[in-house]
Enzyme design. Sequence first.
Site, short mmCIF file in Angstrom:
data_model
loop_
_atom_site.label_atom_id
_atom_site.label_comp_id
_atom_site.label_asym_id
_atom_site.label_seq_id
_atom_site.Cartn_x
_atom_site.Cartn_y
_atom_site.Cartn_z
N ASP A 133 0.73 -1.32 0.01
CA ASP A 133 -0.49 -0.41 -0.09
C ASP A 133 0.95 1.34 -0.31
O ASP A 133 1.68 1.50 1.04
CB ASP A 133 -0.63 -0.18 0.82
CG ASP A 133 -1.59 1.17 1.44
OD1 ASP A 133 -2.44 1.24 0.34
OD2 ASP A 133 -1.24 1.92 2.57
N ALA A 134 0.59 2.12 -0.52
CA ALA A 134 1.27 3.34 -1.01
C ALA A 134 2.69 3.35 -0.66
O ALA A 134 2.95 3.78 0.53
CB ALA A 134 0.09 4.51 -0.01
N GLU A 175 1.47 0.27 -4.80
CA GLU A 175 0.85 1.03 -5.34
C GLU A 175 1.55 2.46 -4.88
O GLU A 175 2.27 2.92 -3.56
CB GLU A 175 -0.31 1.43 -4.41
CG GLU A 175 -1.35 2.36 -4.48
CD GLU A 175 -2.19 2.89 -3.21
OE1 GLU A 175 -3.04 2.95 -3.45
OE2 GLU A 175 -2.04 2.87 -1.65
N PHE A 211 -5.05 4.51 -15.81
CA PHE A 211 -5.91 3.98 -16.40
C PHE A 211 -7.48 4.51 -15.60
O PHE A 211 -8.16 4.62 -16.79
CB PHE A 211 -5.71 3.20 -16.11
CG PHE A 211 -7.18 2.13 -17.32
CD1 PHE A 211 -6.76 1.67 -18.55
CD2 PHE A 211 -8.04 1.51 -16.64
CE1 PHE A 211 -7.38 1.01 -19.34
CE2 PHE A 211 -9.19 0.99 -17.19
CZ PHE A 211 -9.17 0.20 -18.61
N ASP A 217 -10.18 2.35 -2.80
CA ASP A 217 -10.29 3.43 -2.84
C ASP A 217 -11.28 4.37 -3.91
O ASP A 217 -12.08 5.51 -3.36
CB ASP A 217 -8.62 3.76 -3.52
CG ASP A 217 -7.75 3.87 -2.02
OD1 ASP A 217 -7.75 4.63 -0.83
OD2 ASP A 217 -6.89 3.42 -2.23
N GLY A 222 -14.78 3.50 -2.11
CA GLY A 222 -14.40 4.22 -0.97
C GLY A 222 -14.26 6.13 -0.74
O GLY A 222 -15.00 5.55 0.52
N ASN A 223 -13.66 6.17 -0.86
CA ASN A 223 -13.20 7.39 -0.67
C ASN A 223 -14.09 8.30 -1.01
O ASN A 223 -13.94 9.68 -1.03
CB ASN A 223 -11.84 7.65 -1.08
CG ASN A 223 -11.04 7.37 -0.59
OD1 ASN A 223 -11.24 6.87 0.68
ND2 ASN A 223 -9.72 6.52 -0.54
#
Length: 567
Positions: free
Chosen positions: A249-250, A282, A302, A371, A374-375
């Site tokens: 993640d991130a 990510e 994308f 993301d 849900g964000n």
Amino acid sequence: MGASRRGSASTFRLWAPALSEVMIEIDGGGRSVAMVAIGDGWFEHRDDLPFGTRYRYRSQGGLVFPDPVSHRQYGGVHGWSVLTDPDSYSWRCANWRGRPWRETVLYEIHPGLAGGFAGIERELPRLAELGITAVELMPIADFPGERSWGYDGVLPFAPAAAYGSPDELKRLVDRAHERGLAIHLDVVFNHFGPDGCYLHAYAPQFFRAGSHTPWGAGIDFDRPEVRAYFIACAVQWLVEYRFDGLRLDAVHAIPSIDFLLDFEREVRNAIPPDRRIQLVVENDANDSSLLSHFDAQWNDDFHHAVHVLLTGEATTYYGSFADEPVRHLARVLAEGFAFQGEVAAFSGETRGRPSADLAQTRFVNCLQNHDQIGNRLFGDRLLSLADPAGVRVAVALLLLNPQIPLLFMGEEFGSRTPFLYFTDHHEELAQAVREGRAREFAHVDPGREKRLFDPNAAETFDASRPDAGEDGAQWSALYRSLIALRRERIVPHLDSCRSTGADPLGSSAVRACWSLGGGRLTLLANFGDEAVTDSLPEGAEIFALGEAKHGPDGLLLGARSFRAFLS
């Protein structure tokens, strides 16, 4: 660091450089024993204790805390750690060695909404029949409460008790392998959650003073103890639990490229050479140099370009794609990243590095993920925002272009139920989250006080379960047919696939071509309301959506239509 048992000897090791004394408490017998300081902030205790023993640590000031390398918790993340047997599960599919990355069709799933590890196991036959090749679990590191996205975990070695036991997780992995499915895990190594992370109290050196991420204190990845901690965690999931891949993640919130490169090398060295594993990042920075080491990156470019074409949204990060979304999409299909050093309008900063020389399979594309749904304020799925005909074009483009596709749970049967942000915090933290969400979306919905979902309410979690739409069977049939076509006609040639270019066709359509197995794959996708004309592609038509006509000037591609040709 952590607890282990060999023969009858149990060893407990803890790095607590801020403490001069540490006691280990053993549940059941009421014993409390001083650990031995062995230097450099390390403490150790050896004992004769069976598997299943519950234990925890206590500082000289009275702070009680679990093992930061706990493999199982009893009583939540503030409770007792459990001495676990890593070999207690009897594997039925012990000879599984993984699948080639080129075959991958990923399916992201939230374990809690799916009914825990046992619930996901029940879904495996349906997913295999659909054509999915790899199931990706959202993070499972133990977190406070019963409901979480998983990105506020505080015990990264321990499977969340809300989802099931370690052996139930191993059974899920085993059953997936029996059905030919790979299984991947999303891991969070860039921060800890706000409730239950005791490292701040006894090992503040774990964190870099003055460094912060959007989600919490910045971690000091230059410390060898910190590096060893996260590398051991990754190796545990891949070796003891036999996951086939990890999604990190991130990583743009991990300020040490040196750590990431060491991580990749050491993790791979810990895996038997005959096993196929994949390490995916990510990375909002679009740092293509990492993809010389890691297998692939989630490619938000994308998603953003297609989303703008389908919805016309131009707020937040979509603003960077709003000027010419089809031009951005064409570059993604040809070269991987839309931004390769250009200034992104949303941030006003340069973003990305050149990616055209990378293999197409280095990029993981999606139309929806946790993301991107849900964000949003109301957790809107794509079919709640866009014309279904346009979404079908997008699905075809996702599944038939050579880059790796990812689906989010429920999209394959046309779910329109929201996927909301949900938590299960104590009231003080829950209120802080409510207020933070209200501030975040103040520009979106002025009436937010009445309309904002309470992240901490059980009803918010329950509302996020995907339900099939009335047209669910038709959506499933579309996904199944496209995945089968990808498997039969495209996947066998992906190792040698190369882009031969992509170009906009007007303002809402794109043409993209690849060399594929000695032939040529051409995709034409029109997201707009108007027909576009293009030269007739080479080869046989292998898939069609919407209207198209052959005319004197070539192929007239109708509104919201798609064509795939393969020579």
